[in-house]
Scaffold this active site. Sequence first.
Site, short mmCIF file in Angstrom:
data_model
loop_
_atom_site.label_atom_id
_atom_site.label_comp_id
_atom_site.label_asym_id
_atom_site.label_seq_id
_atom_site.Cartn_x
_atom_site.Cartn_y
_atom_site.Cartn_z
N GLU A 264 0.81 -1.23 0.00
CA GLU A 264 0.00 0.00 0.00
C GLU A 264 0.83 1.27 0.00
O GLU A 264 0.51 2.23 -0.69
CB GLU A 264 -0.93 0.02 1.22
CG GLU A 264 -2.12 -0.90 1.08
CD GLU A 264 -2.88 -1.05 2.36
OE1 GLU A 264 -4.04 -0.62 2.41
OE2 GLU A 264 -2.31 -1.60 3.31
N ASP B 43 -2.35 -4.48 3.57
CA ASP B 43 -2.50 -4.80 4.99
C ASP B 43 -3.43 -5.98 5.21
O ASP B 43 -4.37 -6.22 4.42
CB ASP B 43 -3.03 -3.57 5.74
CG ASP B 43 -1.97 -2.48 5.87
OD1 ASP B 43 -0.79 -2.80 5.71
OD2 ASP B 43 -2.34 -1.32 6.12
N ASP C 293 -6.24 -6.86 6.60
CA ASP C 293 -7.57 -6.61 7.13
C ASP C 293 -8.54 -6.51 5.96
O ASP C 293 -8.17 -6.72 4.80
CB ASP C 293 -7.59 -5.34 7.99
CG ASP C 293 -7.08 -4.11 7.23
OD1 ASP C 293 -6.92 -4.18 6.00
OD2 ASP C 293 -6.85 -3.07 7.87
N GLU D 22 -9.96 -3.94 4.59
CA GLU D 22 -9.58 -2.88 3.66
C GLU D 22 -8.46 -3.37 2.74
O GLU D 22 -8.50 -3.16 1.53
CB GLU D 22 -9.11 -1.67 4.45
CG GLU D 22 -9.13 -0.37 3.70
CD GLU D 22 -10.47 0.34 3.79
OE1 GLU D 22 -10.72 1.20 2.94
OE2 GLU D 22 -11.25 0.00 4.68
N TYR E 177 0.91 -5.43 13.47
CA TYR E 177 -0.15 -4.65 12.83
C TYR E 177 -1.01 -3.97 13.88
O TYR E 177 -1.42 -4.58 14.87
CB TYR E 177 -1.00 -5.56 11.95
CG TYR E 177 -1.94 -4.82 11.05
CD1 TYR E 177 -1.46 -3.84 10.18
CD2 TYR E 177 -3.30 -5.07 11.06
CE1 TYR E 177 -2.31 -3.15 9.35
CE2 TYR E 177 -4.16 -4.38 10.21
CZ TYR E 177 -3.66 -3.42 9.38
OH TYR E 177 -4.51 -2.73 8.54
N ARG F 99 -4.05 -2.48 13.80
CA ARG F 99 -5.51 -2.45 13.76
C ARG F 99 -6.01 -3.84 14.15
O ARG F 99 -6.06 -4.75 13.33
CB ARG F 99 -6.02 -2.05 12.38
CG ARG F 99 -5.67 -0.62 12.01
CD ARG F 99 -6.26 -0.20 10.68
NE ARG F 99 -5.91 1.19 10.37
CZ ARG F 99 -4.84 1.56 9.67
NH1 ARG F 99 -4.02 0.62 9.20
NH2 ARG F 99 -4.59 2.83 9.44
N HIS G 78 -5.82 -11.02 14.09
CA HIS G 78 -4.42 -10.65 14.30
C HIS G 78 -4.10 -10.69 15.78
O HIS G 78 -4.97 -10.69 16.63
CB HIS G 78 -4.16 -9.24 13.78
CG HIS G 78 -4.78 -8.96 12.45
ND1 HIS G 78 -4.44 -9.66 11.32
CD2 HIS G 78 -5.72 -8.07 12.06
CE1 HIS G 78 -5.15 -9.22 10.30
NE2 HIS G 78 -5.93 -8.26 10.73
#
Length: 980
Positions: A9, A83, A85, A87, A321, A323, A367
């Site tokens: 990203e 990432d 997740d 998103e 990570y 989040r 996670h």
Amino acid sequence: MARNLVIVESPAKAKTIGKYLGSDYVVEASIGHIMDLPKNDIGVELKHRTFEPTLIVSPGKEKVVDRLKKLAAKADAVFLAPDPDREGEAIAAHLKMQLLPVVKKGTPVRRVTFNEITKKAVKAAFDHTRDVDEDLVDAQQTRRVLDRLVGYQISPLLWDKVRRGLSAGRVQTVALRLIVEREREINAFKPVEYWNIDAVLAPGKGGQEFTARMVGVKGQPIRVANGVDADGKELFLSNALPDKEAIDEVMSQLEKATWRVRSIEKKERKQNPKAPFTTSQLQQQAAGRLGFNVRRTMGVAQRLYEGIELGSEGTVGLITYMRTDSTRMSPDAIAEVRAWVGKKFGDKYLPATENVYKSKKEAQDAHEAIRPTSIGFVPDEVRKYLSDEQYRLYKLIWERAVTSQMTPAIFDQTTVDIEAKADISYDFRTTGSVLKFDGFLRFEEETKKAKAKRDAKAAADAAASEKKIAAASAEGDSEAESAKDATSEDGSADRRLPELKDGQALECNKLDPQQKFTQPPPRFNEASLVKTLEEKGIGRPSTYASIINTIQERDYVKKIAQKLVPTEIGMVVTELLVKNFPYIFETGYTAQLEGELDAVEDGTEKWTDLLNGFYGHFEKELKVAETQMEDIKRMEQETNEICEKCGASLILKWGKFGSFYSCSNFTKLKPITIALGPLKKDPKAATKKVLAAFNFPMHVKALQDEMPEFNEEVADKPALMESLQRASVKAKAEGLKLVVEPDTCDFTKENFAAKPDLNSAEADAEQEEEFCDNCGRTMVLRNGPWGPFMACPGYNDDPPCKTIRKLTQKVQTKPPVILEEPCPKCGKPLLQRDGQYGEFIACSGYPKCKYVKQELLDVPCPKCGGEVAVRKNKRGDFFYGCTRYPKCDFTSNQRLINETCPKCDSAYLVEVSNAEGTFLVCPNNRDKMPKKRAKKGVEEIAPTTPECSFEKKVGPPKPKEEVVDRAKPDPEKTRAVVMA
């Protein structure tokens, strides 16, 4: 040699991963999302209820996509590594959609995920690649479609009923609702009086004093009624008396009472360590301990995750990570922490078995918790490679991970019940708690010792000055209290009691009755709002920051003294939306949707079923709202306020920037201009024209530059005709403009009571740095054709990061300040106002009198002989222009000096500053005057004045003038725009 393409990203992440993978891999960044729904259309199929989204390449990302396609066409394998997740999974799916048509036949396109950016984790991830998880993609796509349905169908309603440019959000509106409802609680709060009585006691004269509080009378607890809770259950304030009368009665008894220890209870209390950080806990602790807002916390954490250059170690991702809502740590990480604790502090700080923490029931647990990638990177050892904010946040994360696997802290707690015997007995109680074994509080205890050592050194250095000693001592006490508070956060208190025995007599040295009042619930700050959102199940770790940012950027909430205060527009929008969409914006339903999105991710619910259920409710409420939503734009509400100009009542109306008061005598009818020729030829016709337009009373005026030289109020037809004749004579003689105006009052005033106080010291607090939502870099101030704006430093990179924040959105202004100076044109008081480009002074008679005070030069305009004023353009740069603009268009970027040129008799000189010095230059000296850039399409006119060579050095070079207004742009007059 095979060339593999890896797509992540952000550029920072690409740089770190590229070092781990070596020359066989090309690592590129997509700079966030590459595809999205179109901006000019809802982009979701609704006719047949398939809810299929129409995805296009995001504007501004065409070059990025083209570059990735060219690289993919040559690659032997493509790895998608955004990432880990929802998103990131959606970004991976969009990348695959764009790249599959161009890759060579048989070229694998695989998904790669890793929870930490370390060499070991990245290598392991490439050994376990997988396909894109369609369930995760569906969950993200469903959230995006839900938000689009709400935003694109409710926002036009708000434009029509309230103000253009407003918008609604499915989750953001619920978060705003929490803030608004809290504000209403505060406004409706009625304080309750109560009293506490503290006694300062000692075991005999000269003994160690301690404080006890009155808790009861004759064994019965004392309390004061404090209303009811939401369920109607009565609430009480413990250990309190209701009023001064009750206090006086008790005090008269206590002053003659004998005091003794009734009982002593001693017990050991344990305080357990806390779990490693989840996203919401990190945001809350960073706010409380470090003073970071949510955006800053996530921006700094993003950089720690993506990688920091650590000298010989190279680039290393320092944390996992960031989040997550899981408290789980991997077995390897737990083993590493336990080994470090045992080696550093010894076995007594290490529990027999690992500490295990339960995650919340609805946690996704995809996670690990946020932890260091290696405990070996001790914060103080890597500090030299980190910025101050990176070090502080990393230390917070590192210590929380380490202490989570340490033993509990142990306290010896003593509770003493005391009897004050007079005519009746009164009960007092005190509690002391002493740290017996620090356990996981070892880090805090070391911090306290270090502070004490620094305090002692400071006191010794200042021994020569009593004043300095006192100041250092006070500072030390303050820091000690701060350390105590930090310990108290975990439930411990370092209060020591003297040695006491059952039945022991006590001396009362002081009685301290304290009058108090209950306080309203506190306003939310960012940390407490995140906590409430998490408790209610609204949003997910990846959405907390964007929720809080959005409600501030849309001007619905203003941050004052770190508290989130709803603006007037925020309260109005919330009231309209909650009233007209009671189901969609209900807190419980929003939380329920989050659970259903989790079910879509797990593959147990179809995304179209979720959307069908939602849209059924939404469509019904939307149809009702379209016909029944209150029209705020056209609101006219009577008030008890009186017009300061004519004494009529004021009406509350709604304007572009919120509510305001307008005089009830105001009319929108425009004045009628009367031509002198037709009036002289046929006075009756002119009078008839006026009477057809206006009712009596009305005003006949003769104007010079919009200011009345003749002004009469008339109440009937004969008076009107006579006044017109008198005015026409004066108008003809002096060249004035003859008009007739209806009787109107243009008085208005802003409704400041409905808006946050922008004059408070807290409202002007210095703003923190802000970070790019896409790549986490610190935003910088840039200039564009329409003025300054905040932008990502990668705005001009290839590929670019086009995150910007406009600085042109006006919200509430500060109240105008009345000055003693009169207007030189009409005599009314001047006002100091707050405008888009800063403060300015103007006439209070606006719009009738448009006088604005300007800084004038003592040089007449070279073009028309008028006055020349100092002005400022949209970029904040100063220039000099004629006050008669647009009739005269003279401007100059150089300051005009009122001196005649000794060589060519030019009426003025100009001040020119360059690297060689400051000069007075003749405007006809074409070699020394700065060259003007020719306008496109305009033919350059040759100068008609004779060339002159005069110049005179008058000083050294002037420093570049900094425009204060642009150095710290007001974020409350801004709106964020992310060009994905």
